[in-house]
Design an enzyme around this catalytic site. Structure first.
Site, short mmCIF file in Angstrom:
data_model
loop_
_atom_site.label_atom_id
_atom_site.label_comp_id
_atom_site.label_asym_id
_atom_site.label_seq_id
_atom_site.Cartn_x
_atom_site.Cartn_y
_atom_site.Cartn_z
N CYS A 90 41.08 -7.20 48.10
CA CYS A 90 41.38 -7.74 47.44
C CYS A 90 39.60 -8.70 47.18
O CYS A 90 38.82 -8.29 47.68
CB CYS A 90 42.05 -8.32 46.64
SG CYS A 90 43.01 -9.56 47.81
N ARG A 128 46.18 -11.04 47.79
CA ARG A 128 46.92 -9.50 46.46
C ARG A 128 47.37 -8.49 47.18
O ARG A 128 48.10 -8.37 47.60
CB ARG A 128 45.92 -8.99 45.70
CG ARG A 128 45.98 -9.91 44.53
CD ARG A 128 45.36 -9.64 43.08
NE ARG A 128 43.74 -9.43 43.84
CZ ARG A 128 42.33 -9.19 42.98
NH1 ARG A 128 42.41 -8.93 41.80
NH2 ARG A 128 41.07 -9.99 43.24
#
Length: 456
Positions: free
Chosen positions: A411, A416
């Site tokens: 990410c 994430r």
């Protein structure tokens, strides 16, 4: 035969024919016992016969932890009825601005449609009724309820659970541990360390409430500012010793912001802690279960020996060089870009402290959130728990991701994908890793970038 006897005989024949007709109808349609207005109870035998019938949909209304595999509320076997979808009664309690549209989308995705027969099952006699009432308010008519305990008692009936369901833990199991009990999948007599992970000092989040006995880890320790890239192996080794972690530990990480918890859990797995788990749904799951958060501060006890040379699991995290080597071998490797679509095509950078926009050439969009770089709508239910695996795999299939290849998730800088990586492990996918430096590390290194919509 006299006239009277003829009349009696004809009457008996008519009655017998009526009884036979009723019996035939009973075989065609499930027996309906009124229990909640228009809601009917279905038997185990009847439910079993409907599993392959497309006009029926079976729905697990319990906490998603039970769906995943945990044996909760006295159920003999963990997991869900094979083929069942999930729509937890817990989702109805969530306070969220766009709640109605999120739940409508979930109903559509899971095929819980008005023109189908809907079987709602639970183990407490409450969850199915709550969802039935919700569906009735939306005009659903053909709704049945069922007690899954009956299904679980019969070993011949198919149930499914995720291979590594134990990696994400229900709030009730954490509560049992704190009360000195030994829940399933936890080794008897082994102490479990509770950790709260969040960005910033204690007053930022930890002091406002955390799981009892948990000590605080500021994520800046494992990804120092201002770059917020993962710290060096030497720094991470010092972190592990300073916070009292050893290879033999069992650790449960939680936090108000789940990404922080998964980020720290990823680091602990990389370092080599044997048993690292995360509270499914974070602190919100704890308070939603009716448990009190604690505000007392706890401190870890440092150790002098981790018990192994770190990192024990270097393959968990890919370096830029390893990502480049993987990209050069697309038949076996895929770099999965878990950012928003706007970040992927270069419309935005996603970060206030990073202005470079675009994507890594050869990376494949793999979904994340719908709003910003701190959202994971595509991977979480409305209550913050892990979305069901079939729906995640369907997303990946739509994106052209092949789970037979090695998947390296990336990410912006690793938050994430730490959560997505953990979910892949829960699902039983082991051929996965995290390119932790992500877009920020790649673009700051002067490497090639692309913008615009990728060619199909």
């Amino acid at each position: 035969m006299g006239k009277k006897m003829k009349k009696h005989f004809l009457l008996i024949v008519v009655l017998l024919l009526g009884v036979m007709a009723m019996a035939a109808c009973a075989k065609e349609e499930p027996a309906k016992e009124e229990t909640n207005g228009a809601v009917n109870v279905i038997t185990t035998e009847e439910l079993s016969s409907k599993l392959e019938d497309d006009s029926w949909v079976v729905v697990d209304t319990r906490l998603n932890d039970a769906y995943n595999g945990w044996k909760l509320e006295g159920v003999k076997r963990g997991g869900h009825i094979k083929g069942a979808v999930d729509f937890s009664a817990n989702w109805l309690k969530v306070e969220k601005e766009n709640k109605d549209s999120i739940l409508d989308e979930a109903l559509e995705t899971k095929g819980i449609a008005k023109d189908r027969n809907v079987v709602l099952y639970d183990a407490n006699g409450k969850d199915a009724s709550a969802v039935a009432e919700y569906l009735a308010g939306k005009g659903y008519e053909n709704v049945y309820t069922y007690d899954v305990k009956q299904w679980a008692e019969d070993e011949s009936l198919p149930m499914e659970k995720y291979e590594n369901y134990k990696n994400i833990v229900p709030a009730s199991v954490v509560k049992d541990i704190l009360e000195g009990k030994t829940p399933e999948t936890f080794e008897e007599g082994k102490k479990v360390k509770m950790v709260e992970a969040s960005w910033g000092e204690e007053e930022t989040s930890y002091a406002k409430g955390h799981i009892p006995t948990a000590f605080h880890i500021n994520t800046d320790i494992v990804e120092p500012p201002p770059a917020w890239m993962l710290a060096s192996d030497k720094e991470l080794a010092q972190f592990a010793l300073g916070y009292g972690f050893t290879k033999e530990d069992t650790v449960i990480v939680s936090g108000a912001e789940q990404m922080a918890a998964y980020r720290v859990a990823l680091v602990l797995k990389y370092m080599g802690v044997d048993d690292v788990r995360v509270l499914n749904g974070g602190l919100g799951a704890w308070t939603a279960a009716g448990y009190e958060a604690e505000t007392e501060s706890h401190k870890p006890e440092p150790v002098s020996d981790f018990g192994a040379e770190t990192p024990v699991n270097p393959d968990v995290i890919d370096t830029i060089e390893e990502a480049k080597a993987g990209l050069a071998n697309p038949e076996e490797f895929t770099l999965v870009d878990n950012r928003t679509w706007e970040e992927h095509i270069g419309e935005i950078s996603g970060y206030s402290y990073h202005d470079k926009k675009g994507r890594i050439p050869g990376s494949v969009f793999g979904y994340a959130g719908k709003t910003d770089s701190y959202s994971l709508d595509y991977y979480r239910n409305i209550d913050g728990t892990m979305r069901n695996a079939d729906e995640i795999l369907a997303l990946w299939d739509e994106a052209g991701l092949d789970t037979n290849k090695h998947l390296s998730f990336m990410c912006g800088s690793g938050w994430r994908v730490a959560e997505i990586y953990a979910y892949s492990n829960v699902m039983g996918l082991e051929n996965t890793s995290v390119f932790s430096d992500g877009w920020i590390g790649w673009s700051n290194g002067g490497n090639p970038i692309e913008t615009g919509e990728p060619a199909k």
